[in-house]
Write a protein that holds these residues in place. Structure first.
Motif, PDB file in Angstrom:
ATOM      1  N   PRO A  29       0.845  -1.199   0.000  1.00  0.00           N
ATOM      2  CA  PRO A  29       0.000   0.000   0.000  1.00  0.00           C
ATOM      3  C   PRO A  29       0.879   1.248   0.000  1.00  0.00           C
ATOM      4  N   ASN A  30       0.446   2.275  -0.692  1.00  0.00           N
ATOM      5  CA  ASN A  30       1.191   3.547  -0.786  1.00  0.00           C
ATOM      6  C   ASN A  30       0.226   4.718  -0.632  1.00  0.00           C
ATOM      7  N   GLY A  31       0.736   5.832  -0.154  1.00  0.00           N
ATOM      8  CA  GLY A  31      -0.022   7.092  -0.181  1.00  0.00           C
ATOM      9  C   GLY A  31      -1.393   7.020   0.457  1.00  0.00           C
ATOM     10  N   PHE A  32      -1.522   6.267   1.552  1.00  0.00           N
ATOM     11  CA  PHE A  32      -2.813   6.130   2.244  1.00  0.00           C
ATOM     12  C   PHE A  32      -3.097   7.484   2.893  1.00  0.00           C
ATOM     13  N   SER A  33      -4.157   8.162   2.433  1.00  0.00           N
ATOM     14  CA  SER A  33      -4.375   9.537   2.894  1.00  0.00           C
ATOM     15  C   SER A  33      -5.837   9.949   2.708  1.00  0.00           C
ATOM     16  N   TRP A  34      -6.184  10.996   3.427  1.00  0.00           N
ATOM     17  CA  TRP A  34      -7.521  11.593   3.320  1.00  0.00           C
ATOM     18  C   TRP A  34      -7.367  12.813   2.434  1.00  0.00           C
ATOM     19  N   TYR A  35      -8.028  12.852   1.304  1.00  0.00           N
ATOM     20  CA  TYR A  35      -7.865  13.985   0.393  1.00  0.00           C
ATOM     21  C   TYR A  35      -9.187  14.241  -0.324  1.00  0.00           C
ATOM     22  N   ASP A  36      -9.609  15.468  -0.299  1.00  0.00           N
ATOM     23  CA  ASP A  36     -10.802  15.886  -1.016  1.00  0.00           C
ATOM     24  C   ASP A  36     -12.019  15.001  -0.694  1.00  0.00           C
ATOM     25  N   GLY A  37     -12.202  14.759   0.603  1.00  0.00           N
ATOM     26  CA  GLY A  37     -13.418  14.069   1.044  1.00  0.00           C
ATOM     27  C   GLY A  37     -13.407  12.557   0.925  1.00  0.00           C
ATOM     28  N   LYS A  38     -12.257  11.992   0.541  1.00  0.00           N
ATOM     29  CA  LYS A  38     -12.191  10.519   0.430  1.00  0.00           C
ATOM     30  C   LYS A  38     -10.857  10.010   0.942  1.00  0.00           C
ATOM     31  N   TYR A  39     -10.836   8.727   1.270  1.00  0.00           N
ATOM     32  CA  TYR A  39      -9.554   8.082   1.570  1.00  0.00           C
ATOM     33  C   TYR A  39      -8.982   7.549   0.255  1.00  0.00           C
ATOM     34  N   HIS A  40      -7.737   7.924   0.033  1.00  0.00           N
ATOM     35  CA  HIS A  40      -7.050   7.457  -1.175  1.00  0.00           C
ATOM     36  C   HIS A  40      -6.044   6.387  -0.791  1.00  0.00           C
ATOM     37  N   LEU A  41      -5.995   5.355  -1.576  1.00  0.00           N
ATOM     38  CA  LEU A  41      -4.955   4.355  -1.386  1.00  0.00           C
ATOM     39  C   LEU A  41      -4.358   4.040  -2.756  1.00  0.00           C
ATOM     40  N   PHE A  42      -3.055   4.187  -2.839  1.00  0.00           N
ATOM     41  CA  PHE A  42      -2.331   3.794  -4.039  1.00  0.00           C
ATOM     42  C   PHE A  42      -1.665   2.460  -3.680  1.00  0.00           C
ATOM     43  N   TYR A  43      -1.223   1.761  -4.667  1.00  0.00           N
ATOM     44  CA  TYR A  43      -0.501   0.527  -4.337  1.00  0.00           C
ATOM     45  C   TYR A  43       0.459   0.149  -5.440  1.00  0.00           C
ATOM     46  N   GLN A  44       1.510  -0.538  -5.041  1.00  0.00           N
ATOM     47  CA  GLN A  44       2.495  -1.057  -5.971  1.00  0.00           C
ATOM     48  C   GLN A  44       1.795  -2.062  -6.876  1.00  0.00           C
ATOM     49  N   LYS A  95       0.161  23.003   1.078  1.00  0.00           N
ATOM     50  CA  LYS A  95      -0.542  24.216   1.508  1.00  0.00           C
ATOM     51  C   LYS A  95      -1.377  24.833   0.383  1.00  0.00           C
ATOM     52  N   ASN A  96      -1.120  24.397  -0.848  1.00  0.00           N
ATOM     53  CA  ASN A  96      -1.942  24.874  -1.962  1.00  0.00           C
ATOM     54  C   ASN A  96      -3.112  23.932  -2.268  1.00  0.00           C
ATOM     55  N   GLY A  97      -3.311  22.970  -1.376  1.00  0.00           N
ATOM     56  CA  GLY A  97      -4.432  22.050  -1.570  1.00  0.00           C
ATOM     57  C   GLY A  97      -4.158  20.954  -2.579  1.00  0.00           C
ATOM     58  N   ARG A  98      -2.883  20.818  -2.972  1.00  0.00           N
ATOM     59  CA  ARG A  98      -2.581  19.742  -3.923  1.00  0.00           C
ATOM     60  C   ARG A  98      -2.281  18.437  -3.175  1.00  0.00           C
ATOM     61  N   HIS A  99      -2.581  17.337  -3.805  1.00  0.00           N
ATOM     62  CA  HIS A  99      -2.216  16.031  -3.253  1.00  0.00           C
ATOM     63  C   HIS A  99      -0.760  15.804  -3.644  1.00  0.00           C
ATOM     64  N   GLY A 126      -0.841  16.165  -7.552  1.00  0.00           N
ATOM     65  CA  GLY A 126      -2.057  15.806  -8.268  1.00  0.00           C
ATOM     66  C   GLY A 126      -3.292  16.417  -7.652  1.00  0.00           C
ATOM     67  N   ASP A 127      -4.435  16.108  -8.295  1.00  0.00           N
ATOM     68  CA  ASP A 127      -5.712  16.676  -7.835  1.00  0.00           C
ATOM     69  C   ASP A 127      -6.648  15.582  -7.320  1.00  0.00           C
ATOM     70  N   GLY A 128      -6.091  14.404  -7.046  1.00  0.00           N
ATOM     71  CA  GLY A 128      -6.933  13.301  -6.575  1.00  0.00           C
ATOM     72  C   GLY A 128      -7.256  12.327  -7.700  1.00  0.00           C
ATOM     73  N   THR A 129      -7.005  12.748  -8.941  1.00  0.00           N
ATOM     74  CA  THR A 129      -7.264  11.848 -10.074  1.00  0.00           C
ATOM     75  C   THR A 129      -6.035  11.724 -10.969  1.00  0.00           C
TER      76      THR A 129
END
Ligand code: FRU
Length: 475
Positions: A29-44, A95-99, A126-129
């Motif tokens: 699992p990578n980049g497990f975070s709360w961003y823009d109202g959702k939990y994001h999980l990236f993965y290898q 601080k600019n709201g970017r992921h 990124g912007d979440g997408t």
């Protein structure tokens, strides 16, 4: 990989409440975070095959840690500096709201054929997408390592921002003389970094390289998690963090997984304050070439809520799983030990279930045994022996999926024969949470999914309560 095969797999074999890759390989699992109202999980991920290959960051989002939606890959290995793979890392909101993502770029080196290649730390925004790699990459290189640090074993940044805006990162490294070490770096803007300190080294602990470190506050202490390459898969160190000096004072350590398959655990601080860890539910030593004919290889663990109690880490399945429970079956005071054979109970079976059992000795018993994912030929077996207070998980009769890692044993807290187990089965896996999360055992199993029986046996006399639920696909 034939389409037909994938659609068949999706219908009948794909785990229902664990995150899996759409196709191909998955690891950390990578980049497990709360961003823009959702939990994001990236993965290898390596979508083009079912063994490891130069990794992408595949991407999924969730609102409740159970139902995941896949998004397009966020990072692919397409630059000279990460062509060997976009390795593990983490995410935060800038601080600019970017992921903002920090990951390890790996580039194969003609002059050094050992290991994966040279490893450097990189940034993407990124912007979440969609995500773009930072033009100034890499931001941390092997030249910045302290004496003895190996630039070929330098990866998996976990970065965060302090209250005063300072960025910090912990990164795994192998030291040519001291073995595993976790390094602390700092930065005022997240882009220009400097080495600060050796936060922890592997002295006296298992593992030659401590991969995928995570470092976070929990219940008044600091916790350092890492995947240890070797026999024991995951280590957790608990202590105090002197943030001014960048020094970690360890007070206790323990292993975080007593089963076979949990690695590279990464946490998120949830919107409601919970600290939740998710891990790659595999054993890195045995994940490849398991000789199973499935279009995917890899799955995530159930996310686990973390807590410290009496200085020990407790782990429990996220409470959101309860919303997916259905078809409750309850038994109270089932007398075990009266029959010389394994017993089955009506309604207690299945391969997508959540089941809680509590065992109490009637007088005294020598052995409690539960077999699951069972049919006439196959089963996976969990046993408890109160004498010595030992639990064992044995998947040597689980059928397909070649692996040498078939049996694990560990001591649990002696509660005079009392034992509580919560077991989650999800088609290709079993996760057992023992005594309120004091121990966790995870096992990937490839037993035919029609093997749904669950049986119980006690040598001696004990009583058992059971609550069992089927887990449904949607709330
Ligand atoms: C752990 C690991 C990491 C690395 C990644 C590469 O499983 O070896 O250290 O970043 O996998 O896929």
């Amino acid at each position: 990989m034939k389409k037909q095969q994938l659609s068949e797999f999706n219908k009948t074999e794909r785990p229902v409440f664990h995150l899996t890759p759409e196709k191909g390989w998955m690891n950390d699992p990578n980049g497990f975070s709360w961003y823009d109202g959702k939990y994001h999980l990236f993965y290898q991920a390596y979508p083009d095959g079912t063994n490891w290959g130069p990794t992408h960051w595949s991407h999924a989002v969730t609102e409740d840690f159970i139902r995941w939606d896949r998004l397009p890959d966020a990072l692919v290995p397409d630059r000279a500096y990460d062509i060997g793979g976009c390795f593990s890392g983490t995410a935060l909101t800038d601080k600019n709201g970017r992921h903002m993502l920090m990951y390890t770029g790996c580039w194969p080196d003609q002059n050094n054929q050992q290991g994966f290649g040279r490893q450097i730390q990189c940034i993407a925004f990124g912007d979440g997408t969609t995500y773009e790699k930072y033009d100034g990459n890499p931001v941390i290189t092997g030249d910045m390592l302290p004496e003895g640090g190996d630039p070929y074993e330098f990866r998996d940044p976990k970065f965060w921002q302090e209250a005063d805006g300072t960025f910090r990162a912990v990164i795994a490294n192998h030291n040519k003389t001291h073995g595993a070490q976790i390094l602390l770096f700092r930065s005022s803007d997240g882009l220009k970094w400097e080495f600060e300190n050796v936060l922890a080294d592997g002295e006296g602990k298992p593992g030659w390289m401590w991969e995928c470190p995570d470092f976070f506050p929990l219940d008044g202490k600091y916790v350092l998690l890492a995947g240890t390459m070797g026999e024991v898969e995951s280590v957790c160190r608990i202590g105090e963090f002197d943030s001014e000096q960048g020094i970690f004072h360890e007070t206790a350590w323990q292993t975080t997984e007593q089963g076979f398959d949990f690695y590279a655990g990464q946490t998120v601080s949830a919107a409601d304050g919970r600290r939740i860890v998710i891990g790659w539910m595999q054993n890195p030593q045995t994940a490849e070439n398991r000789e199973v004919d499935l279009p995917i290889n890899g799955q995530m663990s159930i996310p686990r809520e973390l807590q410290l109690r009496d200085g020990m880490l407790l782990q429990k399945p996220v409470r959101e799983l309860n919303d997916y429970r259905t078809d409750e079956v309850i038994y109270r005071n089932v007398k075990l030990g009266e029959c010389a054979e394994e017993i089955k109970l009506d309604g207690i079976s299945g391969r997508t279930i959540d089941m809680e059992i509590s065992i109490e000795p009637s007088e005294r018993y020598e052995l409690f045994r539960m077999r699951f994912a069972a049919d006439a030929e196959h089963y996976t077996e969990f046993t408890y022996e109160p004498d010595g207070s030992v639990i064992t998980l044995d998947r040597s009769h689980a059928g397909p999926g070649k692996t040498e890692l078939t049996k694990v044993q560990t001591a649990v807290r002696d509660r005079s024969g009392r034992l509580d187990v919560r077991i989650l089965l999800d088609r290709l896996s079993a996760e057992l949470f023992i005594n309120d999360g004091e121990q966790v055992m995870s096992a990937v199993i490839y037993t035919d999914r029609h093997a749904e029986d669950i049986t119980f046996y006690v040598k001696g006399a004990a009583v058992m309560d059971i609550a069992k639920y089927r887990i449904k696909e949607n709330k």
